[in-house]
Design a protein around this motif. Structure first.
Motif, PDB file in Angstrom:
ATOM      1  N   CYS A  33      91.022  41.415-106.803  1.00 41.68           N
ATOM      2  CA  CYS A  33      91.199  41.439-108.293  1.00 41.68           C
ATOM      3  C   CYS A  33      90.479  40.334-108.903  1.00 41.68           C
ATOM      4  O   CYS A  33      89.882  40.654-109.939  1.00 41.68           O
ATOM      5  N   LEU A  34      90.237  39.287-108.478  1.00 40.29           N
ATOM      6  CA  LEU A  34      89.399  38.205-109.001  1.00 40.29           C
ATOM      7  C   LEU A  34      87.967  38.627-109.001  1.00 40.29           C
ATOM      8  O   LEU A  34      87.279  38.528-109.919  1.00 40.29           O
ATOM      9  N   ALA A  35      87.458  39.474-107.897  1.00 40.34           N
ATOM     10  CA  ALA A  35      86.099  39.774-107.751  1.00 40.34           C
ATOM     11  C   ALA A  35      85.983  41.075-108.941  1.00 40.34           C
ATOM     12  O   ALA A  35      84.914  40.997-109.549  1.00 40.34           O
ATOM     13  N   TYR A  36      86.904  41.788-108.958  1.00 36.10           N
ATOM     14  CA  TYR A  36      86.915  42.942-109.840  1.00 36.10           C
ATOM     15  C   TYR A  36      86.728  42.484-111.542  1.00 36.10           C
ATOM     16  O   TYR A  36      86.115  42.814-112.078  1.00 36.10           O
TER      17      TYR A  36
ATOM     18  N   PRO B  47     106.186  47.972-106.088  1.00 37.08           N
ATOM     19  CA  PRO B  47     106.311  47.975-104.807  1.00 37.08           C
ATOM     20  C   PRO B  47     105.372  47.395-103.945  1.00 37.08           C
ATOM     21  O   PRO B  47     105.220  46.903-102.750  1.00 37.08           O
ATOM     22  N   GLY B  48     104.286  46.989-104.585  1.00 40.81           N
ATOM     23  CA  GLY B  48     103.194  46.442-103.683  1.00 40.81           C
ATOM     24  C   GLY B  48     102.966  45.060-103.961  1.00 40.81           C
ATOM     25  O   GLY B  48     103.981  44.422-104.390  1.00 40.81           O
ATOM     26  N   ARG B  49     101.872  44.524-103.144  1.00 41.36           N
ATOM     27  CA  ARG B  49     101.506  42.887-103.260  1.00 41.36           C
ATOM     28  C   ARG B  49     100.190  42.923-103.773  1.00 41.36           C
ATOM     29  O   ARG B  49      99.307  43.612-103.559  1.00 41.36           O
ATOM     30  N   PRO B  50      99.821  41.861-104.502  1.00 39.96           N
ATOM     31  CA  PRO B  50      98.724  41.768-105.377  1.00 39.96           C
ATOM     32  C   PRO B  50      97.598  41.567-104.457  1.00 39.96           C
ATOM     33  O   PRO B  50      97.499  40.602-103.213  1.00 39.96           O
ATOM     34  N   MET B  51      96.204  42.149-104.387  1.00 46.47           N
ATOM     35  CA  MET B  51      95.241  41.654-103.664  1.00 46.47           C
ATOM     36  C   MET B  51      94.249  41.038-104.478  1.00 46.47           C
ATOM     37  O   MET B  51      93.530  41.142-105.069  1.00 46.47           O
ATOM     38  N   TRP B  52      94.779  39.562-104.344  1.00 43.36           N
ATOM     39  CA  TRP B  52      94.174  38.592-105.184  1.00 43.36           C
ATOM     40  C   TRP B  52      92.614  38.472-105.167  1.00 43.36           C
ATOM     41  O   TRP B  52      92.005  38.481-106.059  1.00 43.36           O
ATOM     42  N   LEU B  53      91.908  38.581-103.952  1.00 50.52           N
ATOM     43  CA  LEU B  53      90.445  38.204-103.953  1.00 50.52           C
ATOM     44  C   LEU B  53      89.955  39.388-104.447  1.00 50.52           C
ATOM     45  O   LEU B  53      88.738  39.188-105.176  1.00 50.52           O
TER      46      LEU B  53
ATOM     47  N   LEU C 205      95.614  43.269-111.221  1.00 51.08           N
ATOM     48  CA  LEU C 205      96.759  42.935-110.426  1.00 51.08           C
ATOM     49  C   LEU C 205      97.747  44.050-110.925  1.00 51.08           C
ATOM     50  O   LEU C 205      98.586  44.119-109.778  1.00 51.08           O
ATOM     51  N   SER C 206      97.926  44.429-111.825  1.00 51.15           N
ATOM     52  CA  SER C 206      99.115  45.434-112.322  1.00 51.15           C
ATOM     53  C   SER C 206      99.050  46.790-111.530  1.00 51.15           C
ATOM     54  O   SER C 206      99.902  47.118-110.806  1.00 51.15           O
ATOM     55  N   ALA C 207      97.578  47.121-111.132  1.00 51.08           N
ATOM     56  CA  ALA C 207      97.452  48.341-110.320  1.00 51.08           C
ATOM     57  C   ALA C 207      97.711  48.085-108.981  1.00 51.08           C
ATOM     58  O   ALA C 207      98.626  48.901-108.074  1.00 51.08           O
ATOM     59  N   THR C 208      97.360  46.761-108.365  1.00 47.01           N
ATOM     60  CA  THR C 208      97.950  46.837-106.965  1.00 47.01           C
ATOM     61  C   THR C 208      99.248  46.308-106.859  1.00 47.01           C
ATOM     62  O   THR C 208      99.921  46.552-105.583  1.00 47.01           O
ATOM     63  N   LEU C 209     100.193  46.116-107.838  1.00 45.74           N
ATOM     64  CA  LEU C 209     101.550  45.775-107.724  1.00 45.74           C
ATOM     65  C   LEU C 209     102.299  47.131-107.734  1.00 45.74           C
ATOM     66  O   LEU C 209     103.323  47.248-107.649  1.00 45.74           O
ATOM     67  N   LEU C 210     101.518  48.156-108.679  1.00 44.64           N
ATOM     68  CA  LEU C 210     102.359  49.391-108.874  1.00 44.64           C
ATOM     69  C   LEU C 210     102.145  50.472-107.915  1.00 44.64           C
ATOM     70  O   LEU C 210     103.001  51.330-107.717  1.00 44.64           O
ATOM     71  N   VAL C 211     100.704  50.516-107.522  1.00 44.50           N
ATOM     72  CA  VAL C 211     100.312  51.536-106.554  1.00 44.50           C
ATOM     73  C   VAL C 211     100.680  51.337-105.219  1.00 44.50           C
ATOM     74  O   VAL C 211     100.085  49.858-104.480  1.00 44.50           O
ATOM     75  N   ARG C 212     101.247  51.789-104.373  1.00 45.08           N
ATOM     76  CA  ARG C 212     101.470  51.311-102.975  1.00 45.08           C
ATOM     77  C   ARG C 212     100.526  51.223-101.937  1.00 45.08           C
ATOM     78  O   ARG C 212     100.397  50.370-101.306  1.00 45.08           O
ATOM     79  N   HIS C 213      99.575  52.241-102.002  1.00 48.01           N
ATOM     80  CA  HIS C 213      98.518  52.206-101.107  1.00 48.01           C
ATOM     81  C   HIS C 213      97.212  51.656-101.273  1.00 48.01           C
ATOM     82  O   HIS C 213      96.968  51.948-102.493  1.00 48.01           O
ATOM     83  N   ARG C 214      96.628  50.889-100.656  1.00 49.49           N
ATOM     84  CA  ARG C 214      95.267  50.105-100.938  1.00 49.49           C
ATOM     85  C   ARG C 214      94.321  51.035-101.600  1.00 49.49           C
ATOM     86  O   ARG C 214      93.714  50.814-102.712  1.00 49.49           O
ATOM     87  N   LEU C 215      94.082  52.216-100.761  1.00 45.67           N
ATOM     88  CA  LEU C 215      93.081  52.953-101.341  1.00 45.67           C
ATOM     89  C   LEU C 215      93.240  53.674-102.721  1.00 45.67           C
ATOM     90  O   LEU C 215      91.960  53.541-103.511  1.00 45.67           O
ATOM     91  N   TRP C 216      94.385  53.904-102.928  1.00 45.84           N
ATOM     92  CA  TRP C 216      94.774  54.518-104.355  1.00 45.84           C
ATOM     93  C   TRP C 216      94.822  53.358-105.346  1.00 45.84           C
ATOM     94  O   TRP C 216      94.515  53.594-106.509  1.00 45.84           O
ATOM     95  N   ALA C 217      95.436  52.119-105.033  1.00 46.64           N
ATOM     96  CA  ALA C 217      95.267  50.969-105.973  1.00 46.64           C
ATOM     97  C   ALA C 217      93.695  50.877-106.251  1.00 46.64           C
ATOM     98  O   ALA C 217      93.447  50.515-107.339  1.00 46.64           O
ATOM     99  N   LEU C 218      92.766  50.666-105.116  1.00 50.06           N
ATOM    100  CA  LEU C 218      91.477  50.501-105.709  1.00 50.06           C
ATOM    101  C   LEU C 218      90.881  51.587-106.475  1.00 50.06           C
ATOM    102  O   LEU C 218      89.950  51.238-107.479  1.00 50.06           O
ATOM    103  N   ALA C 219      91.140  53.019-106.174  1.00 54.62           N
ATOM    104  CA  ALA C 219      90.810  53.980-106.987  1.00 54.62           C
ATOM    105  C   ALA C 219      91.421  53.980-108.656  1.00 54.62           C
ATOM    106  O   ALA C 219      90.563  54.073-109.634  1.00 54.62           O
ATOM    107  N   ALA C 220      92.425  53.408-108.672  1.00 54.31           N
ATOM    108  CA  ALA C 220      92.964  53.223-110.067  1.00 54.31           C
ATOM    109  C   ALA C 220      92.162  51.882-110.658  1.00 54.31           C
ATOM    110  O   ALA C 220      92.055  52.225-112.006  1.00 54.31           O
TER     111      ALA C 220
END
Length: 457
Positions: free
Chosen positions: A19-22, A11-17, A94-109
């Protein structure tokens, strides 16, 4: 294909910057202390063959080709070390940001996945080395990331990249395919993670997977650049010798062919004393109290003895395999076997650690904490199973994908149960990574719930 509605499983969209920094941060934290990567005989051999050429197929040659690419890019041996670590965290992010809907929880993952390398020290210990198991995991998670990107953007060329990454992962280790035991069929059946794919899309997915896996198989048979067929080497003899020693120790009888001990007889007590479920090679070499055990197939004698012995002593065979698995998963009382290497072995290429003191500090952390009961690898498999079960109970539409990853991790361990010649922590690193991702991303999914997909930010 043009972008369209995003399927529920991605459901999500990748947070490219981000994820690259991560990925860059993960590579820096792991690679800097151990640069250019701790190395045992296996990676040093692969690196050396990148200068001299492939000789045989004892080890899949893809590792050598990647070392060659690293050297040709002017990055030396360390280039591959940095690349595999960067790809590992990039794929997970990238997989986390694509699978987890909300930004906060994607970052937490993403944070939870990184913290798994601290919480479960063998993950960090193996990542510090240039073992091909890390590279297997790196391309495996990149395959997942490209698949999710393909589903999110509905673009077939990204699906082909996912298949290519899967093939490279399989090409690096003969036993890597179980990781994709459910992921590959799911990729073929639901290429864009939707119940009714467009006409011809399934056929395309099957085709690109078949080509990629076929190329992986071909890479084991014919070497580059001259495409010469490589002679096979006896790779099963060590496993069979390991099994014979385990069964002999269990039954109190000597089932080893005389060639293994140089023609000198061994008593059952001597075989039991020599047997070590942590690694067959720990039994090799001369001892004052017994004949020397040789790493040989005895001209086929080991294989013949294995065929004659194992069917009649299945109970002891399975018990031997159980003990090895317990060592590998960290369930033995003495803790995890070989969670880190800690150095670069002597070599003719002059490759040495750039920061030996930092490498020692990192290795000491791993060795000091790997034995803690709550930090052993077995908990990763149980926790991933629990998280997947909770997602299924919640009827989360992403359950099927998480189940495929969890099943792949368990299938990888199941195959190692039967064919592992040792209980090294590195052998289960790829399945550890799958489990760590399922736990991190799955927990975030459980917290956010199966709601609407996140809006574009």
């Amino acid at each position: 294909m043009n972008a369209g509605p995003t399927p529920a499983a991605a459901p999500g969209r990748p947070m490219w910057l981000v994820c690259l920094a991560y990925a860059a941060a993960g590579a820096l934290v792991i690679c800097w202390p151990a640069w250019p990567g701790q190395m045992t005989y296996d990676p040093l051999y692969a690196l050396e063959r990148s200068f001299l050429g492939i000789e045989h197929m004892t080890w899949p040659p893809m590792h050598t080709y990647l070392f060659w690419l690293s050297r040709k890019a002017g990055l030396g041996a360390g280039g591959l070390f940095a690349a595999q670590t960067f790809l590992l965290f990039l794929g997970a992010g990238l997989s986390a940001t694509l699978l987890v809907r909300h930004r906060l929880w994607a970052l937490a993952a993403m944070a939870a996945f990184a913290l798994a390398f601290i919480a479960v020290p063998p993950l960090l210990g193996v990542a510090l080395s240039q073992w091909r198991d890390v590279t297997v995991a790196s391309f495996a998670v990149m395959s997942l990331a490209f698949w999710l990107l393909a589903a999110q953007r509905r673009q077939a060329w990204l699906l082909a990249l996912a298949a290519l990454m899967l093939g490279v992962s399989v090409s690096l280790r003969y036993n890597a395919f179980p990781l994709f035991a459910l992921m590959a069929p799911l990729m073929a059946w639901r290429p864009f993670l939707e119940a009714r794919p467009a006409p011809g899309l399934r056929a395309f997915a099957v085709a690109v997977l078949a080509v990629s896996i076929g190329l992986a198989w071909a890479s084991w048979q014919w070497r580059l650049p001259d495409f010469k067929r490589m002679p096979s080497a006896v790779t099963s003899a060590q496993i069979q010798l390991f099994d014979l020693m385990g069964v002999s120790a269990c039954e109190g009888r000597n089932f080893l062919p005389p060639a293994v001990s140089g023609g000198r007889p061994m008593t059952p007590a001597q075989v039991r004393a020599a047997y070590d479920p942590r690694h067959v090679q720990l039994s090799y070499g001369p001892r004052s109290d017994r004949p020397e055990i040789l790493p040989t197939d005895g001209g086929g004698a080991v294989q013949k003895a294995w065929r004659e012995t194992i069917p009649h002593h299945l109970g002891c065979y399975l018990d031997h395999r159980r003990v090895v698995a317990m060592e590998q998963l960290g369930l033995a009382k003495r803790g995890v076997f070989y969670p880190a290497h800690g150095r670069i072995d002597d070599n003719r290429m002059g490759v040495t650690l750039a920061h030996p003191r930092l490498s020692d500090i990192a290795t000491a952390y791993v060795n000091r904490n790997a034995g803690d009961l709550w930090r052993r690898p077995a908990w990763l498999y149980l926790s991933a199973l629990l998280v997947t079960g909770l997602l299924a109970w919640r009827r989360d539409p992403r359950t099927g994908l998480m189940l495929a990853l969890t099943a792949g991790a368990w299938a990888n361990v199941a195959l190692l149960f039967l064919i592992g010649p040792a209980a090294d922590a590195r052998y289960i690193f790829p399945s550890n990574v799958f489990c760590a991702f399922v736990i991190a991303a799955g927990a975030a999914m459980l917290i956010e719930g199966p709601g609407e997909r996140r809006t574009r930010r």
